[in-house]
Design an enzyme around this catalytic site. Structure first.
Site, short mmCIF file in Angstrom:
data_model
loop_
_atom_site.label_atom_id
_atom_site.label_comp_id
_atom_site.label_asym_id
_atom_site.label_seq_id
_atom_site.Cartn_x
_atom_site.Cartn_y
_atom_site.Cartn_z
N ARG A 235 0.86 -1.18 0.00
CA ARG A 235 0.00 0.00 0.00
C ARG A 235 0.90 1.23 0.00
O ARG A 235 1.96 1.22 0.65
CB ARG A 235 -0.88 0.04 1.27
CG ARG A 235 -2.01 -0.95 1.28
CD ARG A 235 -3.12 -0.56 0.31
NE ARG A 235 -4.19 -1.53 0.30
CZ ARG A 235 -4.25 -2.59 -0.49
NH1 ARG A 235 -3.29 -2.81 -1.36
NH2 ARG A 235 -5.27 -3.42 -0.45
N GLU A 264 -3.61 7.54 -4.65
CA GLU A 264 -3.94 7.01 -5.98
C GLU A 264 -5.23 7.64 -6.52
O GLU A 264 -6.14 7.91 -5.74
CB GLU A 264 -4.10 5.49 -5.88
CG GLU A 264 -2.77 4.83 -5.51
CD GLU A 264 -2.90 3.34 -5.22
OE1 GLU A 264 -3.98 2.76 -5.45
OE2 GLU A 264 -1.92 2.77 -4.76
N HIS A 282 -1.49 0.22 -9.86
CA HIS A 282 -2.08 -0.68 -8.85
C HIS A 282 -2.76 -1.89 -9.51
O HIS A 282 -3.99 -2.04 -9.43
CB HIS A 282 -3.08 0.07 -7.96
CG HIS A 282 -3.32 -0.64 -6.65
ND1 HIS A 282 -3.67 0.00 -5.49
CD2 HIS A 282 -3.26 -1.97 -6.32
CE1 HIS A 282 -3.81 -0.88 -4.51
NE2 HIS A 282 -3.57 -2.09 -5.01
O1 A2R Z 1 3.94 -8.97 11.64
P1 A2R Z 1 3.42 -10.35 11.46
O2 A2R Z 1 4.25 -11.37 12.16
O3 A2R Z 1 1.94 -10.45 11.69
O4 A2R Z 1 3.67 -10.68 9.88
C1 A2R Z 1 2.90 -10.10 8.86
C2 A2R Z 1 3.50 -8.80 8.31
N1 A2R Z 1 3.09 -7.61 9.07
C3 A2R Z 1 3.97 -6.72 9.58
N2 A2R Z 1 5.30 -6.67 9.57
C4 A2R Z 1 5.90 -5.64 10.21
N3 A2R Z 1 5.21 -4.66 10.85
C5 A2R Z 1 3.87 -4.67 10.89
N4 A2R Z 1 3.19 -3.71 11.54
C6 A2R Z 1 3.18 -5.74 10.24
N5 A2R Z 1 1.88 -6.08 10.09
C7 A2R Z 1 1.84 -7.22 9.37
O5 A2R Z 1 2.97 -8.73 6.97
C8 A2R Z 1 2.97 -11.00 7.63
O6 A2R Z 1 4.26 -11.53 7.48
C9 A2R Z 1 2.72 -10.04 6.47
C10 A2R Z 1 1.30 -10.08 5.92
O7 A2R Z 1 1.06 -11.36 5.44
P2 A2R Z 1 -0.41 -11.92 5.15
O8 A2R Z 1 -1.32 -11.54 6.26
O9 A2R Z 1 -0.27 -13.36 4.78
O10 A2R Z 1 -0.91 -11.07 3.91
P3 A2R Z 1 -0.66 -11.30 2.34
O11 A2R Z 1 -1.78 -12.09 1.74
O12 A2R Z 1 0.72 -11.77 2.11
O13 A2R Z 1 -0.85 -9.82 1.80
C11 A2R Z 1 0.01 -8.74 2.25
C12 A2R Z 1 -0.35 -7.41 1.67
C13 A2R Z 1 -1.83 -7.13 1.49
O14 A2R Z 1 -2.47 -6.74 2.65
C14 A2R Z 1 -1.84 -6.01 0.46
O15 A2R Z 1 -1.65 -4.78 1.09
C15 A2R Z 1 -0.64 -6.32 -0.37
O16 A2R Z 1 0.12 -7.29 0.34
O17 A2R Z 1 -1.02 -6.74 -1.63
#
Ligand code: A2R
Length: 316
Positions: A235, A264, A282
């Site tokens: 994002r 955007e 995007h």
């Molecule tokens: O932090 P963790 O252990 O919950 O790992 C998640 C990480 N993450 C963060 N890392 C650092 N600081 C943060 N505040 C934080 N919040 C979340 O991002 C996890 O490794 C990753 C997200 O993975 P998933 O939930 O499996 O999401 P996905 O499907 O890989 O999609 C990620 C994003 C979407 O939300 C769209 O914004 C974009 O990729 O297309």
């Protein structure tokens, strides 16, 4: 008619999805125009049980508050930063996204952007089309992808799919998330700065929203350094765009591949002028196959919710 729970379309949707919502669920579309919208809500707000929307339109605080009987928000996409999750939690409103089915498409584009940014694919295309090759000019040497060190900021579903693909290029992978992931062979960096300092390319794949706002700040970009590249398929809000533009323009960062932006569809003029930057509108999940798979999963969530009150892919 007024006591039948209504499925409401909020914002534009993939046409095949909008058709299915209308034909299978008799969904109505909320007008976009403010006066028409207010009039529609005055007569119908109480009928709405489910809202169907996208990651960028969402159901914000005012609209959610105006729908007293809303029970679920179904989002086309994996992001939910434009939907009021706090109010939803308080009111017991279910939120579902379409995770998993877009992982491959987003990972593919991230790797494509990375290769384009380092090797100058788009830039070289412009060079040839402008007749500069034919005129005898030499295209400058670029940065090799194979063997580079790639830092993945957010080793979730998409982050891992990117790492898997880059393993085929012999890239060294490192990552940072809030928590270290069990059972992965990649080194964990304790902070985004530490990750950036160890990387040639930093790929951003964390969710949007307040928790990740400007997670990639000027310090992270400084740690990436003048030989470093940034790729963002997450994002626009996750990166300090002003700092990014400043560092790219001054050569304190080597280049960037960007699918997402702070405001955007507006892209800063400075970025449009830079040959070291690859820009995308995007589109990371925008393949016919993936968009249909997202629509199918959303419809399955809707059928399941109307039958059982639960969804297959709730947001935690
Ligand atoms: O932090 P963790 O252990 O919950 O790992 C998640 C990480 N993450 C963060 N890392 C650092 N600081 C943060 N505040 C934080 N919040 C979340 O991002 C996890 O490794 C990753 C997200 O993975 P998933 O939930 O499996 O999401 P996905 O499907 O890989 O999609 C990620 C994003 C979407 O939300 C769209 O914004 C974009 O990729 O297309």
């Amino acid at each position: 008619m007024s006591d039948i729970p209504l499925v409401l379309q909020v914002g534009a949707l993939l046409p095949t999805l909008a058709d299915s919502l209308r034909t299978e669920f008799h969904a109505e579309r909320l007008p976009d125009e403010p006066v028409e919208r207010a009039a529609w809500l005055a007569g119908n707000a109480g009928r709405v049980a489910v809202a169907v929307t996208t990651y960028n339109t969402g159901v914000g605080p005012d609209l959610m508050a105006a729908l007293p009987n809303l029970r679920a928000v179904l989002i086309f996409g994996v992001g939910y930063d434009s939907t009021d999750t706090a109010q939803a939690r308080e009111r017991g409103i279910t939120i579902a996204t379409t995770p998993g089915v877009l992982t491959d498409a987003v990972a593919d584009l991230a790797v494509g952007l990375l290769i384009d940014t380092l090797r100058g694919v788009s830039r070289a295309d412009r060079f040839v089309r402008a007749g500069r090759w034919a005129a005898g000019e030499t295209f400058p040497l670029t940065r090799e992808v194979s063997g580079s060190t790639v830092g993945i900021l957010g080793l979730g579903r998409i982050g891992r799919a990117i790492a898997d693909r880059l393993a085929g290029f012999g890239c060294a992978i490192a990552y940072h998330s809030r928590t270290a992931v069990d059972g992965v062979p990649y080194p964990y960096a304790a902070t985004p700065v530490e990750l950036a300092a160890a990387s040639d390319v930093l790929v951003v794949v964390v969710p949007g929203g307040p928790a990740t706002e400007k997670l990639v700040d000027d310090d992270v970009l400084a740690a990436l350094g003048p030989e470093g590249y940034l790729v963002n398929v997450a994002r626009g809000s996750v990166v300090d765009q002003e700092a990014l533009v400043r560092r790219l323009a001054s050569g304190e960062l080597a280049g960037a591949g960007l699918d997402v932006f702070a405001d955007e569809p507006h892209v800063p003029a400075e970025l449009l002028a830079l040959d070291t930057v690859v820009l995308q509108p995007h589109v990371a999940s925008a393949t016919e196959q993936t968009r249909q798979a997202m629509a199918d999963l959303l419809l399955e969530n809707l059928r399941t919710f109307l039958a059982t009150g639960t969804v297959l892919t709730p947001v935690p």
